[in-house]
Design an enzyme around this catalytic site. Sequence first.
Site, PDB file in Angstrom:
ATOM      1  N   LYS A 107       0.817  -1.222   0.000  1.00  0.00           N
ATOM      2  CA  LYS A 107       0.000   0.000   0.000  1.00  0.00           C
ATOM      3  C   LYS A 107       0.840   1.257   0.000  1.00  0.00           C
ATOM      4  CE  LYS A 107       0.295  -1.613   4.450  1.00  0.00           C
ATOM      5  NZ  LYS A 107       0.103  -2.937   5.024  1.00  0.00           N
ATOM      6  N   GLY A 133      -6.437  -6.297   3.171  1.00  0.00           N
ATOM      7  CA  GLY A 133      -5.900  -7.667   3.104  1.00  0.00           C
ATOM      8  C   GLY A 133      -6.703  -8.563   2.185  1.00  0.00           C
ATOM      9  N   GLY A 174       2.638 -10.033  19.009  1.00  0.00           N
ATOM     10  CA  GLY A 174       3.014  -9.906  17.603  1.00  0.00           C
ATOM     11  C   GLY A 174       1.944  -9.262  16.737  1.00  0.00           C
ATOM     12  N   GLU A 221       3.731  -3.818  15.785  1.00  0.00           N
ATOM     13  CA  GLU A 221       5.176  -3.740  15.548  1.00  0.00           C
ATOM     14  C   GLU A 221       5.872  -3.153  16.778  1.00  0.00           C
ATOM     15  OE1 GLU A 221       6.565  -4.396  12.440  1.00  0.00           O
ATOM     16  OE2 GLU A 221       4.684  -4.711  11.373  1.00  0.00           O
ATOM     17  N   ASP A 244      -0.477   4.300   7.977  1.00  0.00           N
ATOM     18  CA  ASP A 244      -0.900   3.148   7.170  1.00  0.00           C
ATOM     19  C   ASP A 244      -2.327   3.359   6.639  1.00  0.00           C
ATOM     20  OD1 ASP A 244      -0.712   0.181   6.421  1.00  0.00           O
ATOM     21  OD2 ASP A 244      -2.450   0.179   7.750  1.00  0.00           O
ATOM     22  N   LYS A 291      -3.975   3.749   2.648  1.00  0.00           N
ATOM     23  CA  LYS A 291      -5.111   2.987   2.129  1.00  0.00           C
ATOM     24  C   LYS A 291      -6.232   3.915   1.672  1.00  0.00           C
ATOM     25  CE  LYS A 291      -3.707  -1.010   4.801  1.00  0.00           C
ATOM     26  NZ  LYS A 291      -3.724  -1.618   6.150  1.00  0.00           N
TER      27      LYS A 291
END
Lengths: 321, 321
Positions: free
Chosen positions: A105, A134, A187, A190, A201, A205
């Site tokens: 992206k 996704g 996890g 990050e 992010d 998008k």
Amino acid sequence: MKTVNIAILGLGTVGGGTYQILQMNRELIEKRTGRTFEVTKVLELRKDRALELGLREDQICSDIEQIVCAEDVDIVVEALGGIDMPTDFMLKAMEHGKSVVTPNKAAVAANYDKLKAAAEKNGVSFRFEASVGGGIPALTAIQEALAGNEFTEVMGIVNGTTNYILTKMTDLGLKYEDVLKDAQEKGFAEKDPTADVEGIDVANKLSILMTLCFDKYVKPTEIPREGITKITMEDIEAARAKGCKIKLIASAKKVGDDVEYSVGPKLIPNEHPLAGVSNEFNAIYVTGNAVDELMFYGKGAGALPTGSAVVGDIIAIGKTL
Amino acid sequence: MKTVNIAILGLGTVGGGTYQILQMNRELIEKRTGRTFEVTKVLELRKDRALELGLREDQICSDIEQIVCAEDVDIVVEALGGIDMPTDFMLKAMEHGKSVVTPNKAAVAANYDKLKAAAEKNGVSFRFEASVGGGIPALTAIQEALAGNEFTEVMGIVNGTTNYILTKMTDLGLKYEDVLKDAQEKGFAEKDPTADVEGIDVANKLSILMTLCFDKYVKPTEIPREGITKITMEDIEAARAKGCKIKLIASAKKVGDDVEYSVGPKLIPNEHPLAGVSNEFNAIYVTGNAVDELMFYGKGAGALPTGSAVVGDIIAIGKTL
């Protein structure tokens, strides 16, 4: 049966997932498409990773030229991450007549015009379904099945990490810092969570969604943006008292001939379909002048869900070859 | 610019909506596709209705032969409703080299094999996105963007009338008979509601979903089916006590090499995305071995939403002509 040859650049989460799906569902895909999809080459510096996935030593390349100049490559899947180098690689692949698929992206949002123009100039396909949401096939739907609509609004929960954090804050009454720490340990977030929690992010998008819905390209850096780092338990409670949930929303809306857009936390009424999108799930909510309200819901990340979108693009291109 | 010529059989709700969208979004569609989409002929016995929509007298036909034999028809949109006559018309159109688009779930479900075979034999397209979930582009996604998946389950709320009735019973504590009467007065339910409330319409849609997801054709009359007419306030309360809502669900699931399928009221936990699908909205929920859980949500009926899906199919075919 016709063979479609694929090179994958980068065997990280999505590149690896893509490879796995092509092996796991090989027969089914052959039956559905009448074509064999073969990964002939990969660009990967960690030879172990490639061998572990089942590739042969002679398929592993460490130089992009080995891939773009290869005759046995029809489609290049760019799954390296980053912006400049992957953009260069994609342009190079297209100049050599290869079609390109990417989940990246950041690169698509930063260089959409350049990449689109290169695809047209070289008569190849350029697809990026996996770059937003996704595995959710919203971008293809917006461009194809919904092509009869004038879009009036698009809203999205398109970052799983922040949606997970906000859900846990809302459902369990936990503080931002504590949930973030927990998410990092599991996890889901990050070590450096800036791109997620500051909405960077999401802005990437939204830039892509706006291009497709409104034919209007806005650089992600020019999108007004607020993250979730300042959201307190008081904010969440105040929202709850109003019958709402706080969600990090990418939003763009037609206002006359103009488009208003922003990324930031918004109060979503509990009855709104986006309010029910919890944890790591993503959703894209579009309104068209014919179809009215529509929502696509699913997993916005992960090797196999995101790989599903990449494979969908590969198949769409493969059918035209 | 290339012109794609369309004939619409029947200017009822969906046929009329399709015509309206092609006029309303004409410029946008031309810009996106590089093609002009013209309705050259309609089959409609109510001349007034056709003239009211803006058609010229010479475009109005009353005999199918005038349409299937016409040179200025590339795509036939069958929006008559019913089973036998529309199936005959679609087969005839395909034999004459026309591609076919239809929202007619009853005809597609009853005669899928015959229609599919005729399309293949005659080298034409046969698309029916609008037949399940109205404007929701799930069928195209299942066949194209998700083609890399082995599907393991599909569930749907695919009848707006029954979902409206169950929502009002749940939210307002009203009895089935009272809500049905109210829905009939408002035009949300037919005078004879049998096909909706007995799950016949849902069985048609499940037959289509199973064909696409599992490559398994089951006649709608062979699908075990229960409607919503026996649902009482006590059932709704018992569900609520368990943290669930009652929804009329079309469901099919892979069990080993077999597929288990049924239509009937089911308890859906409040946290499940399908529980939030209220009133006349529809949703299709699929699980794939790569993409995991995915839900498509939107309007399952209405002139423009359903027309949106028909126009999407028309554009998809038009691009290949």
